[in-house]
Write a protein that holds these residues in place. Structure first.
Motif, PDB file in Angstrom:
ATOM      1  N   ARG A 159       0.835  -1.207   0.000  1.00 20.81           N
ATOM      2  CA  ARG A 159       0.000   0.000   0.000  1.00 20.81           C
ATOM      3  C   ARG A 159       0.873   1.262   0.000  1.00 20.81           C
ATOM      4  O   ARG A 159       0.608   2.213  -0.712  1.00 20.81           O
ATOM      5  N   PHE A 160       1.942   1.245   0.806  1.00 20.61           N
ATOM      6  CA  PHE A 160       2.868   2.378   0.877  1.00 20.61           C
ATOM      7  C   PHE A 160       3.480   2.647  -0.498  1.00 20.61           C
ATOM      8  O   PHE A 160       3.506   3.792  -0.965  1.00 20.61           O
ATOM      9  N   LEU A 161       3.967   1.595  -1.156  1.00 17.59           N
ATOM     10  CA  LEU A 161       4.608   1.752  -2.462  1.00 17.59           C
ATOM     11  C   LEU A 161       3.595   2.161  -3.529  1.00 17.59           C
ATOM     12  O   LEU A 161       3.896   2.998  -4.380  1.00 17.59           O
ATOM     13  N   ASP A 162       2.393   1.571  -3.473  1.00 16.17           N
ATOM     14  CA  ASP A 162       1.339   1.940  -4.430  1.00 16.17           C
ATOM     15  C   ASP A 162       0.989   3.420  -4.294  1.00 16.17           C
ATOM     16  O   ASP A 162       0.873   4.133  -5.290  1.00 16.17           O
ATOM     17  N   LYS A 163       0.839   3.862  -3.055  1.00 21.05           N
ATOM     18  CA  LYS A 163       0.472   5.258  -2.787  1.00 21.05           C
ATOM     19  C   LYS A 163       1.559   6.211  -3.294  1.00 21.05           C
ATOM     20  O   LYS A 163       1.269   7.307  -3.759  1.00 21.05           O
ATOM     21  N   ALA A 164       2.821   5.765  -3.192  1.00 18.27           N
ATOM     22  CA  ALA A 164       3.947   6.585  -3.643  1.00 18.27           C
ATOM     23  C   ALA A 164       4.136   6.492  -5.164  1.00 18.27           C
ATOM     24  O   ALA A 164       4.993   7.172  -5.721  1.00 18.27           O
ATOM     25  N   GLY A 165       3.356   5.623  -5.805  1.00 14.24           N
ATOM     26  CA  GLY A 165       3.472   5.480  -7.256  1.00 14.24           C
ATOM     27  C   GLY A 165       4.717   4.721  -7.702  1.00 14.24           C
ATOM     28  O   GLY A 165       5.157   4.859  -8.839  1.00 14.24           O
ATOM     29  N   LYS A 166       5.287   3.921  -6.799  1.00 14.91           N
ATOM     30  CA  LYS A 166       6.490   3.153  -7.135  1.00 14.91           C
ATOM     31  C   LYS A 166       6.097   1.748  -7.573  1.00 14.91           C
ATOM     32  O   LYS A 166       5.326   1.076  -6.905  1.00 14.91           O
ATOM     33  N   SER A 167       6.640   1.315  -8.687  1.00 13.64           N
ATOM     34  CA  SER A 167       6.368  -0.046  -9.123  1.00 13.64           C
ATOM     35  C   SER A 167       7.327  -0.994  -8.403  1.00 13.64           C
ATOM     36  O   SER A 167       8.422  -0.609  -8.000  1.00 13.64           O
ATOM     37  N   TYR A 168       6.885  -2.214  -8.240  1.00 14.71           N
ATOM     38  CA  TYR A 168       7.695  -3.211  -7.546  1.00 14.71           C
ATOM     39  C   TYR A 168       7.303  -4.584  -8.066  1.00 14.71           C
ATOM     40  O   TYR A 168       6.249  -4.764  -8.677  1.00 14.71           O
ATOM     41  N   GLN A 169       8.181  -5.537  -7.835  1.00 22.35           N
ATOM     42  CA  GLN A 169       7.896  -6.923  -8.202  1.00 22.35           C
ATOM     43  C   GLN A 169       7.577  -7.666  -6.917  1.00 22.35           C
ATOM     44  O   GLN A 169       8.367  -7.642  -5.970  1.00 22.35           O
ATOM     45  N   GLU A 170       6.423  -8.308  -6.877  1.00 24.60           N
ATOM     46  CA  GLU A 170       6.044  -9.096  -5.701  1.00 24.60           C
ATOM     47  C   GLU A 170       6.377 -10.552  -5.961  1.00 24.60           C
ATOM     48  O   GLU A 170       6.056 -11.101  -7.014  1.00 24.60           O
ATOM     49  N   ILE A 171       7.059 -11.174  -5.001  1.00 24.69           N
ATOM     50  CA  ILE A 171       7.451 -12.579  -5.124  1.00 24.69           C
ATOM     51  C   ILE A 171       6.932 -13.322  -3.891  1.00 24.69           C
ATOM     52  O   ILE A 171       7.081 -12.834  -2.763  1.00 24.69           O
ATOM     53  N   ASP A 172       6.350 -14.486  -4.110  1.00 26.35           N
ATOM     54  CA  ASP A 172       5.849 -15.312  -3.015  1.00 26.35           C
ATOM     55  C   ASP A 172       7.041 -15.867  -2.239  1.00 26.35           C
ATOM     56  O   ASP A 172       7.755 -16.740  -2.713  1.00 26.35           O
ATOM     57  N   GLY A 173       7.239 -15.336  -1.047  1.00 25.77           N
ATOM     58  CA  GLY A 173       8.374 -15.750  -0.231  1.00 25.77           C
ATOM     59  C   GLY A 173       8.174 -17.071   0.471  1.00 25.77           C
ATOM     60  O   GLY A 173       9.092 -17.575   1.127  1.00 25.77           O
ATOM     61  N   THR A 174       6.978 -17.650   0.354  1.00 23.53           N
ATOM     62  CA  THR A 174       6.733 -18.917   1.039  1.00 23.53           C
ATOM     63  C   THR A 174       7.149 -20.122   0.195  1.00 23.53           C
ATOM     64  O   THR A 174       7.120 -21.247   0.675  1.00 23.53           O
ATOM     65  N   ILE A 175       7.542 -19.889  -1.062  1.00 26.42           N
ATOM     66  CA  ILE A 175       8.071 -20.984  -1.884  1.00 26.42           C
ATOM     67  C   ILE A 175       9.362 -21.453  -1.218  1.00 26.42           C
ATOM     68  O   ILE A 175      10.233 -20.642  -0.876  1.00 26.42           O
ATOM     69  N   GLU A 176       9.469 -22.755  -1.020  1.00 29.34           N
ATOM     70  CA  GLU A 176      10.544 -23.309  -0.195  1.00 29.34           C
ATOM     71  C   GLU A 176      11.943 -22.790  -0.544  1.00 29.34           C
ATOM     72  O   GLU A 176      12.686 -22.365   0.337  1.00 29.34           O
ATOM     73  N   GLU A 177      12.301 -22.804  -1.834  1.00 27.20           N
ATOM     74  CA  GLU A 177      13.656 -22.376  -2.222  1.00 27.20           C
ATOM     75  C   GLU A 177      13.881 -20.901  -1.888  1.00 27.20           C
ATOM     76  O   GLU A 177      14.971 -20.516  -1.462  1.00 27.20           O
ATOM     77  N   ILE A 178      12.861 -20.101  -2.117  1.00 33.94           N
ATOM     78  CA  ILE A 178      12.994 -18.663  -1.848  1.00 33.94           C
ATOM     79  C   ILE A 178      13.083 -18.424  -0.345  1.00 33.94           C
ATOM     80  O   ILE A 178      13.929 -17.665   0.131  1.00 33.94           O
ATOM     81  N   ARG A 179      12.207 -19.094   0.406  1.00 36.88           N
ATOM     82  CA  ARG A 179      12.218 -18.950   1.874  1.00 36.88           C
ATOM     83  C   ARG A 179      13.581 -19.352   2.437  1.00 36.88           C
ATOM     84  O   ARG A 179      14.150 -18.676   3.292  1.00 36.88           O
ATOM     85  N   ASP A 180      14.132 -20.465   1.942  1.00 33.18           N
ATOM     86  CA  ASP A 180      15.440 -20.934   2.409  1.00 33.18           C
ATOM     87  C   ASP A 180      16.533 -19.923   2.082  1.00 33.18           C
ATOM     88  O   ASP A 180      17.414 -19.658   2.897  1.00 33.18           O
ATOM     89  N   ALA A 181      16.482 -19.345   0.872  1.00 32.00           N
ATOM     90  CA  ALA A 181      17.492 -18.359   0.469  1.00 32.00           C
ATOM     91  C   ALA A 181      17.397 -17.116   1.364  1.00 32.00           C
ATOM     92  O   ALA A 181      18.416 -16.567   1.781  1.00 32.00           O
ATOM     93  N   LEU A 182      16.173 -16.677   1.661  1.00 35.70           N
ATOM     94  CA  LEU A 182      16.002 -15.506   2.530  1.00 35.70           C
ATOM     95  C   LEU A 182      16.506 -15.795   3.938  1.00 35.70           C
ATOM     96  O   LEU A 182      17.137 -14.944   4.572  1.00 35.70           O
ATOM     97  N   LYS A 183      16.249 -17.015   4.434  1.00 32.93           N
ATOM     98  CA  LYS A 183      16.740 -17.409   5.763  1.00 32.93           C
ATOM     99  C   LYS A 183      18.263 -17.363   5.802  1.00 32.93           C
ATOM    100  O   LYS A 183      18.853 -16.925   6.778  1.00 32.93           O
ATOM    101  N   GLU A 184      18.900 -17.841   4.712  1.00 35.19           N
ATOM    102  CA  GLU A 184      20.366 -17.827   4.639  1.00 35.19           C
ATOM    103  C   GLU A 184      20.908 -16.401   4.695  1.00 35.19           C
ATOM    104  O   GLU A 184      22.010 -16.169   5.183  1.00 35.19           O
ATOM    105  N   GLU A 185      20.118 -15.453   4.183  1.00 29.98           N
ATOM    106  CA  GLU A 185      20.525 -14.050   4.216  1.00 29.98           C
ATOM    107  C   GLU A 185      20.212 -13.406   5.568  1.00 29.98           C
ATOM    108  O   GLU A 185      20.493 -12.233   5.771  1.00 29.98           O
ATOM    109  N   GLY A 186      19.592 -14.168   6.464  1.00 27.99           N
ATOM    110  CA  GLY A 186      19.338 -13.671   7.807  1.00 27.99           C
ATOM    111  C   GLY A 186      17.933 -13.129   8.049  1.00 27.99           C
ATOM    112  O   GLY A 186      17.660 -12.567   9.106  1.00 27.99           O
ATOM    113  N   PHE A 187      17.041 -13.312   7.088  1.00 25.18           N
ATOM    114  CA  PHE A 187      15.672 -12.819   7.263  1.00 25.18           C
ATOM    115  C   PHE A 187      14.804 -13.912   7.864  1.00 25.18           C
ATOM    116  O   PHE A 187      14.833 -15.047   7.421  1.00 25.18           O
TER     117      PHE A 187
END
Length: 74
Positions: A21-49
């Motif tokens: 909502r914040f980015l939409d209101k500011a008129g900024k485009s962004y790419q949304e990625i489903d972070g619950t996909i196992e490989e993505i979630r694991d990669a984010l965990k490795e980065e400390g998130f």
């Protein structure tokens, strides 16, 4: 050219909706990625998130709804 904003999200995530909502209101485009996909979630965990959303743009990366950090992107 500036780097694309990427937002890793999870379903039913209130903070994810607030970030989008914040980015939409500011008129900024962004790419949304489903972070619950196992490989993505694991990669984010490795980065400390450990929670969603994770917002990335170039060297900037943070988790959660952080208006102070989001303002730097808009």
């Amino acid at each position: 050219m500036e780097d694309k904003i990427i937002v890793y999200t999870a379903q039913n995530c209130a903070q994810c909706k607030m970030v989008k909502r914040f980015l939409d209101k500011a008129g900024k485009s962004y790419q949304e990625i489903d972070g619950t996909i196992e490989e993505i979630r694991d990669a984010l965990k490795e980065e400390g998130f450990g929670s969603f959303p994770v917002v990335k743009q170039g060297a900037i990366a943070f988790a959660g709804f952080r208006p102070d950090e989001l303002r730097k992107l808009v």
